[in-house]
Scaffold this active site. Sequence first.
Site, PDB file in Angstrom:
ATOM      1  N   CYS A   1      49.439  81.418 140.210  1.00 21.66           N
ATOM      2  CA  CYS A   1      48.610  82.240 141.112  1.00 21.66           C
ATOM      3  C   CYS A   1      49.311  83.512 141.577  1.00 21.66           C
ATOM      4  CB  CYS A   1      48.167  81.414 142.309  1.00 21.66           C
ATOM      5  SG  CYS A   1      47.493  79.823 141.826  1.00 21.66           S
TER       6      CYS A   1
ATOM      7  N   HIS B   1      45.765  85.295 148.195  1.00 21.88           N
ATOM      8  CA  HIS B   1      45.314  84.469 147.062  1.00 21.88           C
ATOM      9  C   HIS B   1      44.194  83.552 147.540  1.00 21.88           C
ATOM     10  CE1 HIS B   1      45.067  81.678 143.864  1.00 21.88           C
ATOM     11  NE2 HIS B   1      45.737  80.714 144.474  1.00 21.88           N
TER      12      HIS B   1
ATOM     13  N   ASN C   1      39.297  78.828 143.061  1.00 23.28           N
ATOM     14  CA  ASN C   1      40.664  79.266 142.806  1.00 23.28           C
ATOM     15  C   ASN C   1      40.775  79.688 141.333  1.00 23.28           C
ATOM     16  OD1 ASN C   1      43.396  79.499 142.354  1.00 23.28           O
ATOM     17  ND2 ASN C   1      43.955  77.594 143.391  1.00 23.28           N
TER      18      ASN C   1
END
Length: 328
Positions: A115, A255, A285
């Site tokens: 990520c 994020h 996500n």
Amino acid sequence: MINPKSMIVSTGSAVPEKVLTNHDFEKMVDTSDEWIRTRTGIEKRHIAAEDELTSDLATEAAKKAMQEADVSPEELDYIILATITPDVGFPSTACFVQKNLGAVNATAMDISAACTGFIYGLELADTLITVNKAKTILVIGAETLSKVTDYTDRATCVLFGDGAGAAIVKPAENSRGILGTFTKSNGNLHYLLHIPGMGTKHLPTHETLDQHLHYIKMAGREVFKYAVTAMGDAAVKIIEDTGLKNDEIDLLIPHQANLRIIDATAKRVNIPSDRVFVNVNNYGNTSAASIPLALDEAIKTGKIHQGSTVVLVAFGAGFTWGSAAIKL
Ligand code: UT7
């Protein structure tokens, strides 16, 4: 006064057409819209078609960013692609993007930092412009996480989505640019979030397939704790390093993994919710795609524009974490 060396001149993004809502998951595993929404903030996510690859989404996002900045494929010096869902074991997915674009003069490479990958990519692009005198760099974060998601595991399958975001980075002009970057990793905690079976350690056999080793495994509660601390630390670090004052930050782009982590990060640096970007509800996500997808959406929806100051912050498998401060 910081003299930036490189700047983001344009962005683009792409997501697959197909969408899975929380209600769709209610029919697949023992879960509920209410649980997913209150624990994560996610309402839906985009899912790639069977023949839609990470390189396809990356190429689409890249073309939009290149068109916006009027950059031809031949002008690209580097293609840096952050992904944990490469098309094949090798060559790099960046090489497929290079082929798709016809970027014959570029050096193409992948970054595996989960990520945090896009922030790692920005740091590298900034360095290549500063040290190697590169002129035009394409930085992409792209994932098809749905292909490595275990749709029988309710603890992970509701979380992930697919997408791509891209940025064109060029030498800085008129005090616009990347004001600073910060990256870090801790390999001791690799086992808390990983895919055990996509590499040479567990080559695919009937046994590894039966054990679902080719899917994402996550110790959610543990990862959550580290994510809150590391994202907060990374945001504080970049704000301190660049000397930004709170009211100079137009937008915090964390994020997009979990709304509770986003809220905790914003609270740690005392940024009110109207200056925090959230789209986890629409995309879930998307790992390396999360930050550039959010950055592009924030620009395209007019939340930020040329001259805005933005702080990016991310955390992911590895563990990896990092942040960047940018004057657009
Ligand atoms: O992007 C890289 C970084 N990744 C992250 O930042 C993710 C970090 N982790 C998280 O976001 C959260 O830990 C999750 C969203 C994954 C889980 O939320 P949580 O509040 O930590 O839940 P939990 O794992 O502690 O589980 C609580 C309960 C458990 O039931 P029991 O043991 O209390 O009876 C789970 O079995 O919720 C249950 N559960 C579910 N229930 C309904 C887990 N997944 C689900 C589900 N639907 N999908």
